[in-house]
Structure formats: C-alpha cells, structure tokens
Design an enzyme around this catalytic site. Sequence first.
Site, short mmCIF file in Angstrom:
data_model
loop_
_atom_site.label_atom_id
_atom_site.label_comp_id
_atom_site.label_asym_id
_atom_site.label_seq_id
_atom_site.Cartn_x
_atom_site.Cartn_y
_atom_site.Cartn_z
N MET A 142 -1.47 2.17 -0.27
CA MET A 142 -0.42 2.45 0.72
C MET A 142 0.48 1.24 0.91
SD MET A 142 -1.99 5.11 3.43
CE MET A 142 -2.78 3.97 4.52
N HIS A 189 -6.10 -5.58 -2.96
CA HIS A 189 -5.42 -4.64 -3.86
C HIS A 189 -5.26 -5.26 -5.26
CE1 HIS A 189 -3.53 -3.27 0.10
NE2 HIS A 189 -4.13 -2.18 -0.33
N GLN A 204 -2.59 11.78 6.15
CA GLN A 204 -3.90 11.22 6.45
C GLN A 204 -3.92 10.47 7.79
OE1 GLN A 204 -3.84 8.74 2.78
NE2 GLN A 204 -4.84 7.19 4.02
N ASP A 231 -13.29 0.68 1.82
CA ASP A 231 -13.24 2.03 2.37
C ASP A 231 -14.40 2.82 1.73
OD1 ASP A 231 -10.35 2.21 3.81
OD2 ASP A 231 -10.26 0.92 2.04
#
Length: 295
Positions: free
Chosen positions: A26, A33, A57, A148
């Site tokens: 995102m 990342h 989401q 996550d």
Amino acid sequence: MQVIHTIAELRQARKQLGRVAMVPTMGALHEGHLSLMRLAQEHADAVIVSIFVNPTQFGPNEDFDRYPRDLDGDLQKCRDVGVAIVFAPSASEMYPNGLQHGTFVEVPELTTHLCGASRPGHFRGVTTVVSKLFLAVQPDVAIFGQKDYQQAAVIARMTQDLLMPIEIIAAPTSREADGLAMSSRNRNLKPEHRAAALGLCRGLTLAHQSFANGERDAQILEGIVESTMQSAAQNQSFSIDYVDCVHPESLKPLNTVGDGGAVICVAAFVGEVRLIDNLRLDLELPAELTQWRNP
Ligand code: AMP
C-alpha cells in the site's frame, strides 16, 4: 523501471517478462517492504511491485484518509532496489463496477479471530484486491510479510483453495534498531508515543523469555504482554485491541502451548495509530529484540 497505471498496459508489459515475483503493497515504503523486494529478486527474473491503498479493506471509521501516501518517494526506492515494474492503479481501475457492487473473495476459516474480529470486512477487502492483483499480474511467486501474520496465512489459504498457481512466501519482520516493527503507519506516530509503541515488542519479548523458561499457559503469556504494554504506555493515550496466543497454522486460540508452538499476536492503538506485531514463541528471538529481555 516501468511505472504503469492501467491493467491493459500491465498485461502487455507482463508478457515480455519471464518468471515474475510480485510484492503487493500500500506504499509509503520502508525497509520492510524493500526486504520483501530483495527476497523476490532471488525467486524470479523480474519483480513487480503494486502500490495501491485499497479502500475496501478499511472500515468506515478507520484511517483510509490518513494513511500515508508518497508515490514519488516510493518510486525512487523501487528504482534503487531494481524493481522491473511498479503497478500503481486508481480505485476505478481496480473496481470498475464501484467499491460496493463488485465481486468479492472471502476466506472464512482463518478470519474469525484477531484482526478479522476487530476489523469486520478487512480480510474480505484484502483477499479480493490480492485476487485481482494476482489475475492482473499473473506472478509465479508472491512475497508477503510475517509482520501481518494473519494476512500471510489467509493469502496462502486463498491461493490453495482457489487453485491459484502462485507460490506464497512469508518473509520475516523488519524492525527498527529499538525493536519496533516497521510499518507505514509509524510515520503517523507522534515522537512522544514512541515509548508506548515500544511496549508491543517489549511485551512480546518478555512473553518469549517466559516461554523459554517453561511457561506454557497461554493466559499467563498474554498477561505478560498486556501488563508490559500498559506500563510502557504510562499516561499516554493507549488502548489494547487484542493480545492472543494462537496456533501458528490454524490461528486458533490456545489455552496451553503444545508441541505445535505458538505465535502471540497483538494489536493496539497508540494515540490514533493502530499498530500490530507478533512473535513466534517457539522460534529464536530476533536480534533486535534481545535488548528487551529481562537480565
Ligand atoms: P503494507 O504496505 O503495509 O500493506 O504491506 C505490504 C507488504 O509488506 C505486506 O506483505 C506486509 O506484511 C509487508 N510488511 C509490512 N511491514 C513489514 C515489516 N516490518 N517487515 C516485513 N514485511 C513487512
């Protein structure tokens, strides 16, 4: 590096590439990342990164509007890493029939607890957008972060259930030197909230240490995380969303940690910012967390 905004262009560009590894994001990219992108490079000829703040989401009272965005900075980071294509679509490109009226993908089994319980509809949005991105990019392999933890498990289950020919790899959590799990949302943390934010990784570390010393009662291990977070927060604005000790594969809540091990997952609001973190109790403690162990 190509920067592409439409599905049609993406499909054309994809045809020129051999084995592709994809990293969905995102944006507001950080070292976590970038570590996923570097791992992706080891698994394919070319890496495609998607940058899309997916509206479906986020719940109605969540931080979609406040979510950090920095496309120019992100593109530079992707260039530096050697990404082949950045796909940064608009919402209308991803949801041609609108956000409410499209087709959705749901994974019921792994989404009833943890973030699934506290963010209704969140995983439906995640699995839907990731399915669309997979269909658009057709990657051979896709990399997700263990930061996550539940999301990575849900995506792996989705690809298995829907017979998607995509290998899912879960990569370790990147942490700041002080142990804080890297997150785009850390950009929204006020400096005075840093100590409270560190309560998450400190609590997880102390639970890990207690597990190493023989504690197997899940409630006691969760209690260590909760009380550590509360005392780290002092009188800053802080509230716990959940602290759950669950089975590493089924994500089912545990009473006692058995041979299958356990992961403790936590979510908390520090000021306005919702942070998550997790730790496998039965695996080695990450180096950045050793500083938080009791002597
Ligand atoms: P996001 O942009 O937050 O949706 O994250 C995109 C991907 O990066 C997801 O697979 C995340 O799990 C992963 N990710 C986010 N933070 C970290 C981190 N600190 N370490 C490793 N991976 C991460």
